[in-house]
Scaffold this motif. Structure first.
Motif, short mmCIF file in Angstrom:
data_model
loop_
_atom_site.label_atom_id
_atom_site.label_comp_id
_atom_site.label_asym_id
_atom_site.label_seq_id
_atom_site.Cartn_x
_atom_site.Cartn_y
_atom_site.Cartn_z
N VAL A 129 -57.16 161.63 8.80
CA VAL A 129 -55.86 162.28 8.80
C VAL A 129 -56.11 163.79 8.76
N ASN A 130 -55.43 164.54 9.61
CA ASN A 130 -55.64 165.98 9.61
C ASN A 130 -54.84 166.61 8.47
N VAL A 131 -55.40 166.48 7.28
CA VAL A 131 -54.76 167.03 6.09
C VAL A 131 -54.72 168.55 6.16
N GLY A 132 -55.78 169.11 6.74
CA GLY A 132 -55.85 170.57 6.85
C GLY A 132 -54.63 171.14 7.54
N ARG A 133 -54.29 170.53 8.68
CA ARG A 133 -53.16 171.07 9.43
C ARG A 133 -51.86 170.89 8.65
N ARG A 134 -51.73 169.71 7.99
CA ARG A 134 -50.49 169.46 7.25
C ARG A 134 -50.30 170.46 6.12
N VAL A 135 -51.37 170.68 5.34
CA VAL A 135 -51.25 171.60 4.21
C VAL A 135 -51.01 173.03 4.72
N PHE A 136 -51.73 173.38 5.79
CA PHE A 136 -51.57 174.72 6.36
C PHE A 136 -50.13 174.95 6.80
N LEU A 137 -49.60 174.00 7.58
CA LEU A 137 -48.23 174.16 8.07
C LEU A 137 -47.24 174.13 6.91
N GLY A 138 -47.52 173.29 5.93
CA GLY A 138 -46.64 173.21 4.76
C GLY A 138 -46.57 174.54 4.03
N LEU A 139 -47.73 175.15 3.79
CA LEU A 139 -47.73 176.43 3.08
C LEU A 139 -47.11 177.53 3.92
N ALA A 140 -47.38 177.49 5.23
CA ALA A 140 -46.77 178.50 6.11
C ALA A 140 -45.24 178.36 6.09
N ALA A 141 -44.76 177.11 6.10
CA ALA A 141 -43.32 176.88 6.06
C ALA A 141 -42.73 177.37 4.73
N LEU A 142 -43.47 177.09 3.66
CA LEU A 142 -43.05 177.56 2.35
C LEU A 142 -42.93 179.09 2.33
N GLY A 143 -43.93 179.73 2.93
CA GLY A 143 -43.90 181.19 3.02
C GLY A 143 -42.70 181.68 3.81
N ALA A 144 -42.43 181.01 4.94
CA ALA A 144 -41.30 181.41 5.78
C ALA A 144 -39.98 181.24 5.03
N LEU A 145 -39.85 180.10 4.33
CA LEU A 145 -38.64 179.88 3.54
C LEU A 145 -38.50 180.96 2.46
N GLY A 146 -39.63 181.30 1.85
CA GLY A 146 -39.61 182.33 0.81
C GLY A 146 -39.15 183.68 1.36
N VAL A 147 -39.61 184.00 2.58
CA VAL A 147 -39.20 185.27 3.19
C VAL A 147 -37.70 185.24 3.47
N ALA A 148 -37.22 184.09 3.99
CA ALA A 148 -35.82 183.99 4.38
C ALA A 148 -34.89 183.93 3.17
N PHE A 149 -35.30 183.17 2.15
CA PHE A 149 -34.38 182.91 1.04
C PHE A 149 -34.88 183.44 -0.30
N GLY A 150 -36.09 184.01 -0.32
CA GLY A 150 -36.66 184.47 -1.59
C GLY A 150 -35.76 185.45 -2.30
N ASN A 151 -35.09 186.30 -1.51
CA ASN A 151 -34.20 187.29 -2.10
C ASN A 151 -33.06 186.62 -2.87
N SER A 152 -32.45 185.60 -2.25
CA SER A 152 -31.33 184.90 -2.91
C SER A 152 -31.83 184.12 -4.11
N VAL A 153 -32.96 183.40 -3.93
CA VAL A 153 -33.53 182.63 -5.04
C VAL A 153 -33.81 183.56 -6.21
N HIS A 154 -34.40 184.69 -5.87
CA HIS A 154 -34.79 185.63 -6.90
C HIS A 154 -33.57 186.18 -7.64
N ASN A 155 -32.53 186.50 -6.87
CA ASN A 155 -31.31 187.00 -7.51
C ASN A 155 -30.68 185.94 -8.39
N PHE A 156 -30.72 184.67 -7.89
CA PHE A 156 -30.15 183.56 -8.65
C PHE A 156 -30.91 183.38 -9.96
N VAL A 157 -32.23 183.35 -9.85
CA VAL A 157 -33.06 183.18 -11.05
C VAL A 157 -32.84 184.35 -12.00
#
Lengths: 213, 242
Positions: free
Chosen positions: B17-45
């Motif tokens: 199973v190409n775990v490398g690609r899955r984890v890589f894409l997962g973290l990249a997606a997490l980063g992208a979500l953080g860029v898009a919504f990190g500001n709101s999450v941060h303000n909420f927190v």
């Protein structure tokens, strides 16, 4: 060196070739440059102690831009054969490896060259370099991005900086407590007994004649 | 050539199973979500746990201290002088005590850096710039106000109209205490409707002039009008930012 010239070292198995070792240390050097320049940039009270801020910023920026290079350079080209094979090993996991990771090492596993923990560490570092590079570029060239994105990029860059620092501290602790393993990032080789204990599957694939003997 | 490279290449994992690609894409997606919504999450927190705790979180409400020169000018409070000159009726040098004896203005507003970080709920206290300008008397023909810093490097400017906004102040108190050296004390400018670079630190001089003089950061590519919403002006600030 050839087989004929090196009867002694044939008892030791090459784990990392020259290219990989150099890439590792170049990567480590850049990482520490980034971490030590990040501290004064991040915690204002530290700065101005050693170097002027804009110099620290420049070192941080250029170290960051250079960070992917050791991995990329060691991976491309005719010298990158061992690196490419290891990247493949790290990416592809067997069912046993996935189970081992899920059970946190309690299931039986004939380990590959790297155990699943080591593989996960490598994947995490690789992905984090990518995320840090993208968010860092957004902070450097912020004019091209809307303000909420800049804030989001700051958030992600901070979050990953914490995560990477924890992982790297863990990596160093593991290295210092596993001296035989640590030695191979300096001289490239591990003993056969090490390989039998920690990487039996790899040893079998790498030196079938030895294991069958 | 090493011994090992002569050996057969390891078999391609057949059913790996190409775990490398899955984890890589997962973290990249997490980063992208953080860029898009990190500001709101941060303000909420930040709203949920308060800015004190929020300051301890990654990306927390922390000032990132900038200085152009790499050092902080250290000015004793009793030695502090603010020289107001240029197109004014009564050129005046103010001490800190002079400023503190003038009518006080205070409010709580965010500090927003143009690079993205933001500290909400900062308490500010000082003298309205417009009160100070009224005190010295602005001559006709004046168009803009230029600011100088004790660091001998930073400069800033505002139009006379901007200088008269009610939330543009000469601040001597910040975060509930006298402005610290690293924040630009004893006295700094705070231009609430604009990005942080307009709020010049270690304020040493105010000159009333007949033309806008782009300041240090503007000469380095930042907009002269650093409105928080990027374009429209003080009457229509971005509600997400103030």
């Amino acid at each position: 060196m050839s087989i004929a010239q090196a009867p002694a070292t044939s008892l030791r198995v090459l784990r990392f070739d020259r290219v990989q070792r150099d890439a590792h240390w170049a990567n480590a050097l850049l990482f520490f440059s980034l971490m030590f320049t990040a501290i004064p940039l991040y915690f204002g009270s530290f700065f101005g102690i050693v170097l002027p801020r804009h110099l620290i910023e420049m070192i941080h920026l250029w170290s960051g831009l250079a960070l992917p290079l050791p991995i990329i350079i060691s991976w491309i080209g005719p010298w990158g054969k061992a690196m490419r094979r290891d990247v493949r090993r790290i990416n592809y996991w067997t069912r046993e490896e996935i189970r081992w990771m899920r059970t946190l090492g309690r299931s039986r596993l004939e380990a590959d060259k790297f155990n699943p923990g080591q593989k996960l560490n490598a994947i995490f570092v690789g992905a984090s370099i990518f995320v840090m590079l993208v968010t860092g570029a957004m902070l450097q060239w912020f004019r091209f991005f809307p303000v909420p994105w800049r804030s989001g990029a700051t958030f992600v860059h901070d979050l990953f900086a914490y995560a990477i620092s924890f992982v790297v501290v863990g990596h160093i602790v593991m290295a210092l407590t596993h001296r035989d393993t640590l030695r191979s990032i300096f001289n490239g080789r591990v003993s056969r007994s090490w390989a039998e204990r920690h990487a039996a599957r790899w040893l079998r694939e790498e030196q079938p004649d030895h294991t069958e003997r | 050539m090493s011994v090992e490279s002569h050996r057969g290449a390891p078999k391609e994992p057949q059913n790996g199973v190409n775990v490398g690609r899955r984890v890589f894409l997962g973290l990249a997606a997490l980063g992208a979500l953080g860029v898009a919504f990190g500001n709101s999450v941060h303000n909420f927190v930040g709203d949920a746990v308060g800015s004190g705790l929020g300051g301890l979180l990654p990306g927390g409400d922390r000032f990132r201290i900038y200085s152009i020169t790499g050092t902080y000018p250290k000015i004793k409070r009793d030695k502090y002088r603010l020289k107001v000159s240029g197109l004014v009726d009564h050129p005046t040098t103010f001490t800190l005590a002079d400023l503190q004896s003038m009518p006080k203005t205070s409010f709580t507003k965010a500090f927003q850096c143009v690079t993205g970080w933001r500290v909400p709920d900062v308490h500010w206290e000082g003298v309205k710039l417009s009160d100070l300008l009224d005190r010295v008397g602005v001559k006709s023909g004046a168009v803009a106000v230029s600011f100088d810093s004790y660091d001998n490097a930073d400069t800033e400017s505002l139009t006379l109209e901007q200088a008269h906004l009610p939330d543009v102040i000469v601040a001597y108190s910040m975060l509930g205490a006298p402005v610290t050296t690293e924040h630009g004390g004893p006295v700094r400018l705070y231009v609430a409707p604009m990005f942080g670079y307009k709020s010049l630190k270690w304020l040493s001089g105010i000159r009333v002039v007949d033309a806008i003089e782009p300041g240090f950061w503007e000469q380095n590519g930042y907009p002269v009008n650093g409105w928080l919403d990027g374009t429209t002006g003080p009457n229509n600030p971005d509600p997400g930012l103030t």
